[in-house]
Each structure stands twice: as structure tokens, then as C-alpha cells.
Scaffold this active site. Structure first.
Site, mmCIF file in Angstrom:
data_model
loop_
_atom_site.group_PDB
_atom_site.id
_atom_site.type_symbol
_atom_site.label_atom_id
_atom_site.label_comp_id
_atom_site.label_asym_id
_atom_site.label_seq_id
_atom_site.Cartn_x
_atom_site.Cartn_y
_atom_site.Cartn_z
ATOM 1 N N GLY A 133 61.004 90.831 29.243
ATOM 2 C CA GLY A 133 62.094 91.535 28.556
ATOM 3 C C GLY A 133 62.914 92.205 29.641
ATOM 4 N N HIS A 134 64.059 91.627 29.965
ATOM 5 C CA HIS A 134 64.896 92.130 31.064
ATOM 6 C C HIS A 134 66.148 92.775 30.480
ATOM 7 C CE1 HIS A 134 62.908 89.056 34.021
ATOM 8 N NE2 HIS A 134 62.060 89.892 33.476
ATOM 9 N N LYS A 150 65.177 103.702 38.872
ATOM 10 C CA LYS A 150 64.762 104.824 38.032
ATOM 11 C C LYS A 150 64.436 106.101 38.805
ATOM 12 C CE LYS A 150 63.371 103.565 33.873
ATOM 13 N NZ LYS A 150 62.757 102.955 32.680
ATOM 14 N N PRO A 160 54.291 101.511 23.829
ATOM 15 C CA PRO A 160 54.473 102.548 24.847
ATOM 16 C C PRO A 160 53.859 102.079 26.163
ATOM 17 C CG PRO A 160 52.930 103.267 23.128
ATOM 18 C CD PRO A 160 53.420 101.914 22.728
ATOM 19 N N GLN A 182 57.764 89.456 35.089
ATOM 20 C CA GLN A 182 56.524 90.232 35.297
ATOM 21 C C GLN A 182 56.518 90.868 36.697
ATOM 22 O OE1 GLN A 182 55.898 86.745 33.772
ATOM 23 N NE2 GLN A 182 56.606 87.922 32.051
ATOM 24 N N ALA A 231 60.257 96.347 26.357
ATOM 25 C CA ALA A 231 61.498 95.700 25.916
ATOM 26 C C ALA A 231 61.201 94.479 25.041
ATOM 27 C CB ALA A 231 62.325 95.283 27.129
ATOM 28 N N THR A 232 59.971 93.962 25.097
ATOM 29 C CA THR A 232 59.619 92.785 24.281
ATOM 30 C C THR A 232 58.805 93.188 23.060
ATOM 31 O OG1 THR A 232 59.725 91.308 26.175
ATOM 32 C CG2 THR A 232 58.359 90.570 24.345
ATOM 33 N N THR A 233 57.819 94.051 23.247
ATOM 34 C CA THR A 233 56.912 94.369 22.137
ATOM 35 C C THR A 233 57.096 95.791 21.608
ATOM 36 O OG1 THR A 233 55.230 95.112 23.689
ATOM 37 C CG2 THR A 233 55.120 92.800 23.011
ATOM 38 N N THR A 258 51.399 89.852 25.295
ATOM 39 C CA THR A 258 52.580 90.037 24.458
ATOM 40 C C THR A 258 52.509 89.156 23.203
ATOM 41 O OG1 THR A 258 53.713 88.295 25.672
ATOM 42 C CG2 THR A 258 54.046 90.550 26.465
ATOM 43 N N GLY A 278 55.427 94.852 36.405
ATOM 44 C CA GLY A 278 56.521 94.432 35.528
ATOM 45 C C GLY A 278 57.375 95.609 35.092
ATOM 46 N N ASP A 279 58.506 95.301 34.461
ATOM 47 C CA ASP A 279 59.428 96.312 33.930
ATOM 48 C C ASP A 279 59.972 97.259 34.999
ATOM 49 O OD1 ASP A 279 58.909 95.222 31.430
ATOM 50 O OD2 ASP A 279 57.225 96.576 31.091
ATOM 51 N N LYS A 327 64.181 94.659 36.871
ATOM 52 C CA LYS A 327 64.661 93.409 37.476
ATOM 53 C C LYS A 327 65.976 92.945 36.832
ATOM 54 C CE LYS A 327 60.703 91.509 36.373
ATOM 55 N NZ LYS A 327 59.949 92.691 35.953
HETATM 56 P P1 GDP Z 1 62.539 94.393 33.795
HETATM 57 O O1 GDP Z 1 61.578 93.740 32.882
HETATM 58 O O2 GDP Z 1 62.020 94.516 35.188
HETATM 59 O O3 GDP Z 1 63.911 93.785 33.764
HETATM 60 O O4 GDP Z 1 62.705 95.909 33.268
HETATM 61 P P2 GDP Z 1 62.874 96.363 31.725
HETATM 62 O O5 GDP Z 1 64.226 96.014 31.279
HETATM 63 O O6 GDP Z 1 61.734 95.889 30.908
HETATM 64 O O7 GDP Z 1 62.675 97.928 31.867
HETATM 65 C C1 GDP Z 1 63.475 98.691 32.702
HETATM 66 C C2 GDP Z 1 64.140 99.766 31.853
HETATM 67 O O8 GDP Z 1 64.701 100.743 32.697
HETATM 68 C C3 GDP Z 1 65.300 99.250 31.010
HETATM 69 O O9 GDP Z 1 65.366 100.015 29.840
HETATM 70 C C4 GDP Z 1 66.512 99.505 31.892
HETATM 71 O O10 GDP Z 1 67.718 99.684 31.139
HETATM 72 C C5 GDP Z 1 66.114 100.809 32.535
HETATM 73 N N1 GDP Z 1 66.633 101.018 33.909
HETATM 74 C C6 GDP Z 1 66.824 100.115 34.907
HETATM 75 N N2 GDP Z 1 67.202 100.743 36.040
HETATM 76 C C7 GDP Z 1 67.250 102.066 35.746
HETATM 77 C C8 GDP Z 1 67.530 103.232 36.512
HETATM 78 O O11 GDP Z 1 67.813 103.195 37.703
HETATM 79 N N3 GDP Z 1 67.449 104.443 35.843
HETATM 80 C C9 GDP Z 1 67.103 104.526 34.529
HETATM 81 N N4 GDP Z 1 67.041 105.735 33.969
HETATM 82 N N5 GDP Z 1 66.837 103.452 33.794
HETATM 83 C C10 GDP Z 1 66.885 102.242 34.392
HETATM 84 P P1 IMO Z 2 58.914 91.697 32.518
HETATM 85 O O1 IMO Z 2 59.454 90.397 33.058
HETATM 86 C C1 IMO Z 2 55.346 94.098 31.788
HETATM 87 C C2 IMO Z 2 51.735 91.942 30.523
HETATM 88 C C3 IMO Z 2 51.211 92.089 29.116
HETATM 89 C C4 IMO Z 2 49.733 91.924 29.365
HETATM 90 C C5 IMO Z 2 49.686 90.845 30.425
HETATM 91 C C6 IMO Z 2 49.460 89.433 29.886
HETATM 92 O O2 IMO Z 2 59.727 92.291 31.433
HETATM 93 O O3 IMO Z 2 58.616 92.631 33.642
HETATM 94 P P2 IMO Z 2 51.047 87.725 28.588
HETATM 95 O O4 IMO Z 2 51.763 87.832 27.289
HETATM 96 O O5 IMO Z 2 51.941 87.464 29.755
HETATM 97 O O6 IMO Z 2 49.893 86.757 28.559
HETATM 98 O O7 IMO Z 2 50.374 89.178 28.818
HETATM 99 O O8 IMO Z 2 50.938 90.904 31.092
HETATM 100 N N1 IMO Z 2 53.153 91.493 30.620
HETATM 101 C C7 IMO Z 2 54.145 92.285 31.039
HETATM 102 N N2 IMO Z 2 54.154 93.595 31.379
HETATM 103 N N3 IMO Z 2 56.469 93.365 31.890
HETATM 104 C C8 IMO Z 2 56.472 92.050 31.584
HETATM 105 O O9 IMO Z 2 57.534 91.258 31.808
HETATM 106 C C9 IMO Z 2 55.292 91.471 31.091
HETATM 107 N N4 IMO Z 2 54.950 90.226 30.668
HETATM 108 C C10 IMO Z 2 53.647 90.263 30.409
HETATM 109 O O10 IMO Z 2 51.528 93.369 28.596
HETATM 110 O O11 IMO Z 2 49.200 93.093 29.942
HETATM 111 MG MG MG Z 3 60.613 94.097 31.064
#
Ligand code: GDP
Ligand code: IMO
Ligand code: MG
Length: 421
Positions: free
Chosen positions: A40-41, A328, A301, A221, A296-298, A126, A12-13, A16
Site C-alpha cells: 500500500g503505497h 516522517k 494499527p 515491503q 494503507a492496505t488492511t 495481509t 515496510g511502510d 516509498k
Molecule cells: P509505503 O508503503 O512505504 O509507500 O508507505 P505507506 O504509504 O504505507 O505509509 C507511509 C505513510 O506516511 C503514508 O500515509 C504517507 O502519506 C505518509 N508519509 C510519507 N512521508 C511522510 C513524511 O515525511 N511525513 C509524514 N508525516 N507522513 C509521511
Molecule cells: P508496503 O509495500 C508493511 C507484512 C504483513 C505480514 C507479512 C506477510 O506497503 O511497505 P504477506 O501478505 O506479504 O504474506 O504478509 O508482511 N507486509 C507488509 N508490512 N508494508 C507492506 O507493504 C507489507 N506487505 C506485507 O503485515 O506481517
Molecule cells: Mg505501505
């Protein structure tokens, strides 16, 4: 005609949100297929940061329709907060948000149960009620959006569910009981607010596909958090892998024209569970601070480590990844050497495949190859040729190991910070 799945290839994260926003320019419809407000996107446009939890990441493009599919579990409180927040920023939902009548609702007892269960289970969820809502769905006792239409039956279902949950809260957790009347009133009010968006999204999407519309199917995720293919039990309770897109939207597998794996240039994980390449040292700390790796949700770290290519090859296999968007890359700018994990050893023997079971993963010894860093900023890079040679070599190494082409590269959080291959 194009129907592409966007799938998180790691834990995840991966970025996307940003990628979906970018690819929405070439799409007519963006549809979320699983998960809920645990996601959290993030999208950054002109210095403004948008964090989306339930609304698809195509919403910032005004001509595009966004769909929340049957596979998503919807928390009314989170949804209404998000709609209001976006509307206050001038982003209208009218006529462009569609919610499946078959989607299940997250109820107050799901959130409470999720938080209470964490005291014994320690998955590090979360706390958004995701697991308990999917349990009720598969137990055939869930409440769906369509149930809001019939007040008498909704009351009966809720009464039964709340009585059962209250008994559990009393016996097991000594927690406060829920009020049936109050809950019925809240959900009927919610029904009024979302009535205009509810529709049969399965038929809508199939018709759109057959008439040649361009569809982007947004996963939440990541593959290693998949309930079947991830690091069980430290997973989420849905199917983020590409297969989940078909069941979560009612589109047939024959509609799919590509699977885009979103890969972060290193690894992160939030919550508990095995993470073989985790670095509990100053390198891990640096990845966290340079990458701003906080949920981005909770806000938790995120745990950080080098890119795990062995896990990624498994993810590419399970998802059928046809192309990679590598995000990244800029976070690695100032590392003189960059590690990639190319295999695991277990009890002195090299493993052939990534073992998704926790026992093996906890004991597995990651084998690293160190690649040279580029020690320079990527800020000005817009094309493949602009990239430093060491960055190009890093990408080529990934492509050769995983067996899929990298088509875009993220060089910063902003919408325009992208290199097209
Ligand atoms: P998602 O859950 O997959 O949509 O990803 P998140 O939004 O939770 O976390 C990705 C983080 O990386 C966010 O803070 C974005 O703004 C940031 N991000 C996305 N692409 C890039 C990149 O290419 N470089 C950097 N430095 N940050 C990025
Ligand atoms: P995005 O879409 C990263 C993790 C939680 C926990 C496990 C189960 O932003 O990538 P849940 O609340 O789903 O039952 O938690 O999954 N988790 C994520 N980790 N990015 C996410 O979403 C996540 N959604 C859930 O931290 O380990
Ligand atoms: Mg996320």
C-alpha cells in the site's frame, strides 16, 4: 544513464510511494519488481490521497511509463479495481502501463488459502494470497499472464490446480469448493481487459536501459520482511531487498547505478514477529497517533518504536544502500528526547551483527542512546539550513552509524513536504 532501486530499509511502510512519486520527476520509467497487492503505497498531492497497491508509484506523472515486472504476483481483481479508480480520477493508463507476460497470477484459491492458513500460522499476513501464489510459482505449478493466451491449456492447468486445491480445502479446512468453469470464464474476461498492457517487459527495460533512459525500480515491503534476509518466518514470500530488483525485472546487476534506502525516522511493523525496539507504552501510542500509523492496505494499527540503527546497518549492508531518504522526521517534532537503538545485548554479551533469526531477536535487549529533540515544527523547512540544529544532529548521527548519506528528508505527507540535502 541511471538505474536506481528504491528499497524499503525496515519493515515496510517507510514512505516509498511518496519518494518514488518525487523521484519520478527525474525518471522516464518506473518499474515494480516484487510483491503484489499486499503493498500500500501512499501519495498525497494537493490534499488528494492516492493509495497504490500494484500500479507503480510513478503513475501520477503523465509522461512516464510504468512497468509491472515478472517478479510481481498479480491479482486481477485488485489490478482492475486500481486501474478503474485511477482512470476515474483522470489518470490514463493507455500506452503507459506495461505488464510482464511472465508475471504470475493470484488465483481465488491463493487468497482463500492465505486466509485459511492464518488460522494456524499467525504470521499476520495481509490475506492477499501472496504466499500461496509464490509457493505455486516455485513449485512450477503457477499460472502466468502468458497462460491466458491459450484457452485450452489455461483450462487444463486451472482444472488441475483447482482439483488439487479443492481436495485440500475439503480435507484440511472444510472450506467451500471452487468452480472451474466460473474461474476460467473470469480469467479469460480479465485477459481481454488487460490485453493492451501485456508485453515482454524484460526486453523493453533492457532496451530502455541501453538507450540511456532513466529507470526507477520500485520495491514493495522492506528488507526486514525479505524471505531470505528478514525475520523469517515472519516475512513476506518475496525478495524486497535490492537483489530482488534484478530477478524481478530481468535487468542485470551491472545496470544498477544506485540503491536508495527509504528509512522512516522511527520504526514500525504491521503483522506479527519480533520487533526489538517496539514500545508498548505511551511513547509508542504517541508515535502511532502522530504518525497516523495505520496500514494503507488492511487498516491495521502499526506497531511503533524508536529507530533501530543496528537493524538499519544490517539492512544497508544487505541492500548496498548508497543513499538514504529519511521520511516522517516531522512525526518526532514534539518528543523532548528521541531514542535510537545502537546495539543488542544477548545473554549479557553485545552482538556484533543484527541476528535475523527470531529466537535471538526475541531475547535481544536493545541498547539505546537518547538524543535531544527539537520541539518545533518543520513545516516551513525547505533546505538543510532551515532545519533546527537538533534535527540536523539526529540526521548526522544516523548517517555516521549507517555509513550512508541522507539526501532527502520528509517533513510531511504532501508531495512538496521534502527537504533536499
Ligand atoms: P509505503 O508503503 O512505504 O509507500 O508507505 P505507506 O504509504 O504505507 O505509509 C507511509 C505513510 O506516511 C503514508 O500515509 C504517507 O502519506 C505518509 N508519509 C510519507 N512521508 C511522510 C513524511 O515525511 N511525513 C509524514 N508525516 N507522513 C509521511
Ligand atoms: P508496503 O509495500 C508493511 C507484512 C504483513 C505480514 C507479512 C506477510 O506497503 O511497505 P504477506 O501478505 O506479504 O504474506 O504478509 O508482511 N507486509 C507488509 N508490512 N508494508 C507492506 O507493504 C507489507 N506487505 C506485507 O503485515 O506481517
Ligand atoms: Mg505501505
Amino acid at each position: 544513464m541511471s538505474v536506481k532501486i528504491i528499497v524499503g530499509a525496515q519493515w515496510g511502510d517507510e514512505g516509498k510511494g511518496k519518494v518514488v512519486d518525487m523521484l519520478t520527476e527525474q525518471s522516464d520509467i518506473v518499474a515494480r519488481y516484487q510483491g503484489g497487492a499486499n503493498a500500500g503505497h501512499t501519495i498525497v498531492v494537493g490534499g488528494t490521497k492516492y493509495v497504490l497497491h500494484l500500479i507503480p508509484s510513478g503513475i501520477l506523472h503523465s509522461g512516464v511509463t510504468c512497468v509491472i515486472g515478472n517478479g510481481v504476483v498479480i491479482d486481477p481483481v485488485a489490478l482492475m479495481d486500481e486501474i478503474r479508480r485511477l482512470e476515474s480520477l483522470g489518470i490514463s493508463m493507455t500506452g503507459r502501463l506495461k505488464i510482464s507476460h511472465k508475471a504470475h497470477l493470484i488465483m481465488p484459491y491463493h487468497k482463500l488459502l492465505d486466509q485459511l492458513q492464518e488460522s494456524d500460522q499467525k504470521i499476520g499476513t495481509t490475506g492477499r494470497g501472496i504466499g500461496p501464489a509464490y509457493i505455486d510459482k516455485y513449485n512450477r505449478s503457477g499460472i502466468r499472464i502468458v497462460d491466458l493466451l491459450d484457452r485450452a491449456s489455461l483450462e487444463e492447468k486451472l482444472r488441475r490446480a483447482i482439483a488439487q486445491k479443492n481436495e485440500w480445502f475439503r480435507k484440511v479446512y472444510d472450506a467451500p469448493e471452487l468452480d472451474v468453469e466460473k474461474t476460467v470464464a473470469e480469467y479469460l474476461e480479465f485477459d481481454k481487459q488487460i490485453d493492451e498492457y501485456i508485453t515482454d517487459t524484460t526486453s523493453y527495460l533492457n532496451e530502455a536501459w541501453r538507450s540511456g533512459k532513466r529507470l526507477l525500480l520500485e520495491g514493495a515491503q522492506g528488507a526486514l520482511l525479505d524471505v531470505d534476509h528478514g525475520t523469517y518466518p515472519f516475512v513476506t514470500s518475496s525478495s524486497p531487498t535490492s537483489g530482488g530488483a534484478c530477478t524481478g525485472l530481468g535487468l542485470p546487476p551491472t545496470a544498477i547505478t544506485g540503491v536508495i534506502g527509504i528509512v522512516k525516522a522511527y520504526s514500525t511493523r504491521v503483522g506479527n514477529g519480533p520487533f526489538p525496539t517496539e514500545l508498548n507504552d505511551e511513547v509508542g501510542e504517541r508515535l502511532r497517533s502522530e504518525g497516523s500509523e495505520f496500514g494503507a492496505t488492511t487498516g491495521r494499527p502499526r506497531r511503533c518504536g524508536w529507530l533501530d540503527l543496528f537493524a538499519l546497518r544490517y539492512s544497508a549492508m544487505v541492500n548496498g544502500i548508497t543513499e538514504i531518504v529519511l521520511t516522517k522526521l516531522d512525526v518526532l517534532n514534539n518528543f523532548p528526547q528521541i531514542g535510537v537503538c545502537t546495539g543488542y545485548e544477548l545473554d549479557g554479551r553485545a552482538l556484533k551483527y543484527f541476528p535475523s533469526e527470531c529466537g535471538s531477536l526475541e531475547r535481544a535487549q536493545p541498547q539505546y542512546q537518547m538524543l535531544p529533540g527539537w520541539n518545533t515544527s518543520l513545516e516551513e523547512c525547505r533546505t538543510w539550513d532551515d532545519l533546527p540544529a537538533a534535527a540536523r544532529d539526529y540526521i548526522t548521527f544516523i548517517e555516521n552509524f549507517v555509513g550512508a548519506k541522507v539526501t532527502y528528508l520528509g517533513t510531511g505527507p504532501g508531495r512538496e513536504q521534502i527537504v533536499v540535502r
